[in-house]
Design a protein around this motif. Structure first.
Motif, PDB file in Angstrom:
ATOM      1  N   VAL A  84       0.792  -1.152  -0.158  1.00  0.00           N
ATOM      2  CA  VAL A  84       0.197   0.060  -0.087  1.00  0.00           C
ATOM      3  C   VAL A  84       0.938   1.311   0.139  1.00  0.00           C
ATOM      4  O   VAL A  84       1.907   1.383   0.862  1.00  0.00           O
ATOM      5  CB  VAL A  84      -1.027  -0.049   1.344  1.00  0.00           C
ATOM      6  CG1 VAL A  84      -1.817   1.437   1.249  1.00  0.00           C
ATOM      7  CG2 VAL A  84      -1.911  -1.165   1.229  1.00  0.00           C
ATOM      8  N   GLY A  85       0.477   2.320  -0.885  1.00  0.00           N
ATOM      9  CA  GLY A  85       1.192   3.427  -1.063  1.00  0.00           C
ATOM     10  C   GLY A  85       2.856   3.167  -1.497  1.00  0.00           C
ATOM     11  O   GLY A  85       3.133   2.277  -1.891  1.00  0.00           O
ATOM     12  N   ASN A  86       3.694   4.080  -0.764  1.00  0.00           N
ATOM     13  CA  ASN A  86       4.953   4.118  -1.199  1.00  0.00           C
ATOM     14  C   ASN A  86       5.967   3.925   0.089  1.00  0.00           C
ATOM     15  O   ASN A  86       7.197   4.363  -0.171  1.00  0.00           O
ATOM     16  CB  ASN A  86       5.177   5.747  -1.452  1.00  0.00           C
ATOM     17  CG  ASN A  86       4.390   5.950  -2.647  1.00  0.00           C
ATOM     18  OD1 ASN A  86       4.354   5.303  -3.634  1.00  0.00           O
ATOM     19  ND2 ASN A  86       3.722   7.313  -2.823  1.00  0.00           N
ATOM     20  N   GLU A  87       5.344   3.347   1.035  1.00  0.00           N
ATOM     21  CA  GLU A  87       6.256   2.824   2.066  1.00  0.00           C
ATOM     22  C   GLU A  87       5.797   1.713   3.032  1.00  0.00           C
ATOM     23  O   GLU A  87       4.649   1.525   2.580  1.00  0.00           O
ATOM     24  CB  GLU A  87       6.404   4.182   3.206  1.00  0.00           C
ATOM     25  CG  GLU A  87       5.217   4.667   3.865  1.00  0.00           C
ATOM     26  CD  GLU A  87       5.417   5.945   4.703  1.00  0.00           C
ATOM     27  OE1 GLU A  87       6.623   6.448   4.360  1.00  0.00           O
ATOM     28  OE2 GLU A  87       4.586   6.158   5.207  1.00  0.00           O
ATOM     29  N   LEU A  88       6.463   1.220   3.583  1.00  0.00           N
ATOM     30  CA  LEU A  88       6.172   0.033   4.370  1.00  0.00           C
ATOM     31  C   LEU A  88       4.924   0.069   5.393  1.00  0.00           C
ATOM     32  O   LEU A  88       4.814   1.408   6.050  1.00  0.00           O
ATOM     33  CB  LEU A  88       7.280  -0.505   5.385  1.00  0.00           C
ATOM     34  CG  LEU A  88       7.158  -1.642   6.091  1.00  0.00           C
ATOM     35  CD1 LEU A  88       7.348  -2.746   5.358  1.00  0.00           C
ATOM     36  CD2 LEU A  88       7.954  -1.698   7.628  1.00  0.00           C
ATOM     37  N   THR A  89       4.000  -0.627   5.395  1.00  0.00           N
ATOM     38  CA  THR A  89       2.921  -0.474   6.336  1.00  0.00           C
ATOM     39  C   THR A  89       2.480  -2.157   7.054  1.00  0.00           C
ATOM     40  O   THR A  89       3.391  -2.818   6.668  1.00  0.00           O
ATOM     41  CB  THR A  89       1.479  -0.178   5.559  1.00  0.00           C
ATOM     42  OG1 THR A  89       1.227  -1.220   4.861  1.00  0.00           O
ATOM     43  CG2 THR A  89       1.578   0.968   4.817  1.00  0.00           C
ATOM     44  N   LEU A  90       1.665  -2.265   7.914  1.00  0.00           N
ATOM     45  CA  LEU A  90       1.376  -3.115   8.488  1.00  0.00           C
ATOM     46  C   LEU A  90       0.842  -4.196   7.582  1.00  0.00           C
ATOM     47  O   LEU A  90       1.382  -5.501   7.775  1.00  0.00           O
ATOM     48  CB  LEU A  90       0.068  -3.191   9.565  1.00  0.00           C
ATOM     49  CG  LEU A  90       0.658  -2.220  10.796  1.00  0.00           C
ATOM     50  CD1 LEU A  90      -0.608  -2.278  11.685  1.00  0.00           C
ATOM     51  CD2 LEU A  90       1.757  -3.059  11.478  1.00  0.00           C
ATOM     52  N   ALA A  91       0.389  -4.048   6.421  1.00  0.00           N
ATOM     53  CA  ALA A  91       0.048  -4.758   5.298  1.00  0.00           C
ATOM     54  C   ALA A  91       1.287  -5.819   4.765  1.00  0.00           C
ATOM     55  O   ALA A  91       1.130  -6.882   4.650  1.00  0.00           O
ATOM     56  CB  ALA A  91      -0.634  -4.119   4.185  1.00  0.00           C
ATOM     57  N   ASP A  92       2.192  -5.181   4.689  1.00  0.00           N
ATOM     58  CA  ASP A  92       3.652  -5.725   4.209  1.00  0.00           C
ATOM     59  C   ASP A  92       3.977  -6.849   5.269  1.00  0.00           C
ATOM     60  O   ASP A  92       4.175  -7.724   4.792  1.00  0.00           O
ATOM     61  CB  ASP A  92       4.923  -4.837   4.095  1.00  0.00           C
ATOM     62  CG  ASP A  92       4.580  -3.819   2.927  1.00  0.00           C
ATOM     63  OD1 ASP A  92       4.641  -4.210   1.502  1.00  0.00           O
ATOM     64  OD2 ASP A  92       4.288  -2.578   3.064  1.00  0.00           O
ATOM     65  N   ILE A  93       3.976  -6.400   6.695  1.00  0.00           N
ATOM     66  CA  ILE A  93       4.367  -7.312   7.694  1.00  0.00           C
ATOM     67  C   ILE A  93       3.588  -8.289   7.596  1.00  0.00           C
ATOM     68  O   ILE A  93       3.815  -9.550   7.727  1.00  0.00           O
ATOM     69  CB  ILE A  93       4.490  -6.542   8.891  1.00  0.00           C
ATOM     70  CG1 ILE A  93       5.689  -5.444   8.855  1.00  0.00           C
ATOM     71  CG2 ILE A  93       4.526  -7.422  10.093  1.00  0.00           C
ATOM     72  CD1 ILE A  93       5.645  -4.595   9.855  1.00  0.00           C
ATOM     73  N   ASP A  94       1.880  -8.126   7.400  1.00  0.00           N
ATOM     74  CA  ASP A  94       1.347  -9.315   7.631  1.00  0.00           C
ATOM     75  C   ASP A  94       1.467 -10.335   6.338  1.00  0.00           C
ATOM     76  O   ASP A  94       1.421 -11.506   6.576  1.00  0.00           O
ATOM     77  CB  ASP A  94      -0.249  -8.744   7.432  1.00  0.00           C
ATOM     78  CG  ASP A  94      -0.901  -8.851   8.601  1.00  0.00           C
ATOM     79  OD1 ASP A  94      -0.363  -8.758   9.871  1.00  0.00           O
ATOM     80  OD2 ASP A  94      -2.159  -9.135   8.630  1.00  0.00           O
TER      81      ASP A  94
END
Length: 222
Positions: free
Chosen positions: A155-165
């Protein structure tokens, strides 16, 4: 009262919380729960989580289980951008976190149970469950691979909890051997996280050390 997180270092679910907490600068006390010794099924632990699973967060009177919920709680507590910087991004992050639980991580757990846990217990794997898991993983991985064809993050242009999940299943790929190498954009994204997010690499080291020590101890190699 400080935040406590009950966990086993070998848990991929705990890895998600540990990585997110490191990134957000959240300090906590880790209370070790040895999953291999059945400590998540003691009467005291079952009062925290009746499902007998880790991790569990305890913050004063607040008790939360499920890694995604814990990460959302911590992010809201400290006002972290890991949940997205705009309302639109937040909705997308939550969408992908729900997707990860429904369409993605569940099938890696099935694969791990059959290819790793069953082997550790000296039991044969159920080939029907393995085939179901592989089919579902390939279906979801195709969606992710296409999604990541023109972006650096979920999502977007940086790391979020979605990436971690969504990155969580990579924690056990050398043991359960899912077919993720068939998806180049997905592989490149995961390597990018390891290369650019120190907390993700550090928690991989912790998890691998715990798992390798256990399996070496019982004479099982992967």
């Amino acid at each position: 009262m400080s935040i406590k997180i009950y966990s086993d270092l070998g848990s991929g679910s705990y890895r998600r919380v540990a990585a997110a907490a490191k990134i957000m600068g959240v300090e906590y006390e880790r209370v070790n729960i040895d999953l291999f010794k059945g400590e998540s099924h003691t009467p005291d632990f079952l009062k925290l989580n009746p499902h007998g699973l880790t991790p569990v967060l305890q913050d004063g009177e607040t008790v939360i289980w499920e890694s995604s919920a814990i990460n959302l709680y911590l992010a809201e507590k400290v006002g972290s951008a890991l949940v997205g910087r705009t309302a639109s991004e937040r909705h997308q992050v939550i969408q992908w976190m729900f997707w990860s639980g429904e369409q993605w991580r569940h099938f890696f757990v099935l694969l791990f149970d059959e290819r790793v846990a069953a082997r550790a217990m000296g039991k044969p794997q159920n080939s029907a469950i393995v085939e179901l898991a592989l089919t579902k993983i390939r279906s979801a991985a195709s969606v992710l691979d296409a999604h990541l064809s023109n972006r650096q993050f979920i999502v977007g242009n940086e790391l979020t909890l979605a990436d971690i999940d969504i990155a969580a299943p990579f924690s056990q790929i050398n043991r359960s051997k899912p077919p993720l190498n068939e998806y180049p954009n997905l592989v490149a994204w995961q390597q990018r996280l390891l290369d650019t997010v120190p907390a993700w690499a550090e928690t991989k080291h912790d998890l691998d050390g715990r798992m390798d020590t256990f399996f070496n101890g019982i004479g099982v190699e992967f």
